[in-house]
Design an enzyme around this catalytic site. Structure first.
Site, PDB file in Angstrom:
ATOM      1  N   GLN A  13      13.178  54.009  15.558  1.00 12.23           N
ATOM      2  CA  GLN A  13      11.874  53.663  15.644  1.00 12.23           C
ATOM      3  C   GLN A  13      10.947  54.791  15.435  1.00 12.23           C
ATOM      4  O   GLN A  13      11.124  56.145  16.043  1.00 12.23           O
ATOM      5  CB  GLN A  13      11.555  53.258  17.071  1.00 12.23           C
TER       6      GLN A  13
ATOM      7  N   TYR B 178       7.281  56.359  14.901  1.00 15.37           N
ATOM      8  CA  TYR B 178       5.803  56.593  15.327  1.00 15.37           C
ATOM      9  C   TYR B 178       5.087  57.406  14.032  1.00 15.37           C
ATOM     10  O   TYR B 178       5.706  58.355  13.472  1.00 15.37           O
ATOM     11  CB  TYR B 178       5.282  57.398  16.402  1.00 15.37           C
TER      12      TYR B 178
ATOM     13  N   HIS C 271       4.633  45.470  23.435  1.00 18.93           N
ATOM     14  CA  HIS C 271       5.005  46.748  23.991  1.00 18.93           C
ATOM     15  C   HIS C 271       5.213  46.707  25.539  1.00 18.93           C
ATOM     16  O   HIS C 271       5.044  47.686  26.366  1.00 18.93           O
ATOM     17  CB  HIS C 271       3.833  47.978  23.861  1.00 18.93           C
TER      18      HIS C 271
ATOM     19  N   THR D  27       6.363  51.333  14.757  1.00 16.63           N
ATOM     20  CA  THR D  27       5.566  50.962  15.816  1.00 16.63           C
ATOM     21  C   THR D  27       4.299  51.162  15.451  1.00 16.63           C
ATOM     22  O   THR D  27       3.665  52.242  15.397  1.00 16.63           O
ATOM     23  CB  THR D  27       5.947  51.506  17.321  1.00 16.63           C
TER      24      THR D  27
HETATM   25  C1  FMN Z   1       9.499  53.040  29.504  1.00 16.43           C
HETATM   26  C2  FMN Z   1       9.288  52.501  28.156  1.00 16.43           C
HETATM   27  C3  FMN Z   1       8.904  53.270  27.088  1.00 16.43           C
HETATM   28  C4  FMN Z   1       8.951  52.974  25.776  1.00 16.43           C
HETATM   29  N1  FMN Z   1       8.713  53.576  24.885  1.00 16.43           N
HETATM   30  C5  FMN Z   1       8.691  53.024  23.371  1.00 16.43           C
HETATM   31  C6  FMN Z   1       8.683  54.096  22.366  1.00 16.43           C
HETATM   32  O1  FMN Z   1       8.913  55.054  22.558  1.00 16.43           O
HETATM   33  N2  FMN Z   1       8.547  53.357  21.291  1.00 16.43           N
HETATM   34  C7  FMN Z   1       8.458  52.058  21.087  1.00 16.43           C
HETATM   35  O2  FMN Z   1       8.250  51.346  19.717  1.00 16.43           O
HETATM   36  N3  FMN Z   1       8.222  51.089  22.235  1.00 16.43           N
HETATM   37  C8  FMN Z   1       8.614  51.817  23.357  1.00 16.43           C
HETATM   38  N4  FMN Z   1       8.553  50.885  24.476  1.00 16.43           N
HETATM   39  C9  FMN Z   1       8.297  49.425  24.201  1.00 16.43           C
HETATM   40  C10 FMN Z   1       9.717  48.636  23.991  1.00 16.43           C
HETATM   41  O3  FMN Z   1      10.333  49.205  22.862  1.00 16.43           O
HETATM   42  C11 FMN Z   1       9.665  47.211  24.034  1.00 16.43           C
HETATM   43  O4  FMN Z   1       8.684  46.809  23.418  1.00 16.43           O
HETATM   44  C12 FMN Z   1       9.440  46.959  25.718  1.00 16.43           C
HETATM   45  O5  FMN Z   1       9.984  47.509  26.570  1.00 16.43           O
HETATM   46  C13 FMN Z   1       9.865  45.207  25.630  1.00 16.43           C
HETATM   47  O6  FMN Z   1       9.523  44.896  26.844  1.00 16.43           O
HETATM   48  P1  FMN Z   1      10.528  44.607  28.113  1.00 16.43           P
HETATM   49  O7  FMN Z   1      10.712  46.171  28.649  1.00 16.43           O
HETATM   50  O8  FMN Z   1       9.994  43.971  29.104  1.00 16.43           O
HETATM   51  O9  FMN Z   1      11.875  44.206  27.521  1.00 16.43           O
HETATM   52  C14 FMN Z   1       8.916  51.297  25.684  1.00 16.43           C
HETATM   53  C15 FMN Z   1       8.834  50.527  26.766  1.00 16.43           C
HETATM   54  C16 FMN Z   1       8.822  51.147  28.095  1.00 16.43           C
HETATM   55  C17 FMN Z   1       9.178  50.249  29.234  1.00 16.43           C
END
Ligand code: FMN
Length: 387
Positions: free
Chosen positions: A133, A135, A281, A161
């Protein structure tokens, strides 16, 4: 019959309840929280739970196959592990554990740019099967160097993302004064001491740091400047013009993550993306944001023949995964559930969570009379006409 799992935790909710007791509060809040009043989190759950499926009981049925082919690889289950930044803060060595189990169970593991493990180490553990992934760094040289490292390490799929236009306003983290590594305040120390397993494992693994990005951070940068560094240097805004050079530089499959709007999906197709993730997200960026389910249904009707469409945000069970696939997704991702698994059961938690979700999916497919994942839309109960 149930020896594939620990019988005490047959659902993600059970894992979550246990994890809550074993992960220090500030870290659990970071995992769990959404932005502002967390209405978006609630909406994600309501959106997916509103989807209904209808069985076909009397037609001949010869069993189900849960595999899905993506980018020339056949995965064993229709779900993968979404990127989660600072995973090692919630559970020590989380990226290592999850990347290894994803390889074993043949599902994708997506490593976050802001991971607590280095991209090279995870590429090695996953034997080149993990996805990366990305950024979009504002600094050109960092962008080029990061892409070069991802390519050289052997990642097959790049997930860009685009929905972190700003740092999410998350009251829980603000109240907790969240930082990486965590600040040694009395409150944080008390929370850590109340989670002895986490503390021991963290002591063994070493304090969590952003290993992939470490080479780009100024030496000796104080902890309280980390968020500003991330915001300014690493998590640059990505628009369609920003995607083009990434598309040009990256030869492999390119996934654009974090879309809700049809026009954005059209733009992703224009620049030559191979897939999009319909996602908000996990409710962490826009509290008034839509749940992805309805947009997914519209977008898959309109663009399903032109691009692969994935979905995440709010999925917590095989039922939810089936509902997303029935709504037109080619594949799904879950974020928090796998970390709940680790929090609840330590090293075994990743495997346990995958097994539960897979088993739940199988039961649903058999009950519906659905033989393959791509047939699921046929079993959707249309409750609202989609134009
Ligand atoms: C604690 C946390 C950190 C996350 N960090 C990232 C990240 O670094 N990059 C990213 O693309 N999405 C990140 N996400 C989003 C997740 O990739 C994903 O879209 C999301 O968790 C999906 O929802 P769910 O937790 O309800 O399954 C993060 C989500 C959470 C909960």
């Amino acid at each position: 019959m149930n020896n594939f799992i620990d019988n005490r935790y047959p659902t993600v909710n059970d894992l979550r309840a246990k994890a809550r007791k074993r992960i220090p509060r500030f870290a659990f809040d970071y995992l769990e929280g959404g932005c502002m009043d967390e209405l978006g989190l609630q909406r994600n759950r309501e959106g997916i739970e509103a989807v209904q499926l209808r069985s076909e009981l009397l037609k001949p049925y010869s069993g189900c196959n849960l595999s899905v082919e993506l980018f020339g690889h056949t995965y064993s289950s229709p779900f993968g592990i979404a990127p989660i930044g600072l995973q090692g803060l919630m559970w020590p060595n989380a990226p290592e554990i999850l990347a290894a189990v994803a390889l074993k169970k043949n599902i994708p593991y997506v490593l976050s740019t802001v991971s607590s493990s280095s991209l090279e180490r995870i590429a090695e553990i996953s034997e080149g099967n993990a996805w990366y992934q990305f950024y979009n760094p504002t600094d050109d040289s960092i962008r080029k160097d990061l892409l070069r490292r991802v390519d050289r390490a052997g990642y097959k799929v790049l997930v860009v993302t685009v929905d972190v236009q700003t740092f999410g306003y998350r009251p829980r983290d603000i109240k907790n004064g969240l930082s990486m590594p965590p600040k040694m305040t009395l409150r944080n120390i008390m929370q850590m001491l109340s989670c002895p397993r986490w503390l021991i494992e963290t002591a063994i693994a070493g304090k969590p740091e952003m290993q992939t990005l470490k080479p780009y951070m100024p030496k000796g940068m104080p902890v309280d400047q980390l968020a500003e560094f991330m915001n300014k240097t690493v998590m640059g805004r990505v628009d369609v013009e920003g995607l083009k050079p990434i598309r040009d530089a990256w030869q492999g499959p390119l996934v654009v993550k974090g879309l809700i709007n049809e026009s954005d999906v059209a733009a992703a197709i224009q620049i030559g993306a191979d897939a999009v993730v319909m996602s908000n997200h996990g409710g962490r960026q826009l509290d008034a944001g839509e749940s992805p389910v309805e947009p997914l249904q519209r977008v898959s009707k309109k663009y399903g023949e032109q691009i692969k469409i994935f979905m995440d945000s709010g999925l917590r069970s095989g039922t939810n995964i089936a509902a997303a696939l029935a709504s037109g997704a080619d594949f799904t991702f879950l974020g928090r559930p796998f970390v709940y698994g680790l929090g609840a059961l330590g090293k075994k938690g990743g495997l346990h969570t995958i097994n539960c979700l897979h088993k739940q999916m199988e039961q649903i497919m058999n009950q519906l009379g659905c033989e393959s994942v791509d047939q699921l839309p046929h079993f959707l109960v249309p409750n609202k006409p989609i134009n």
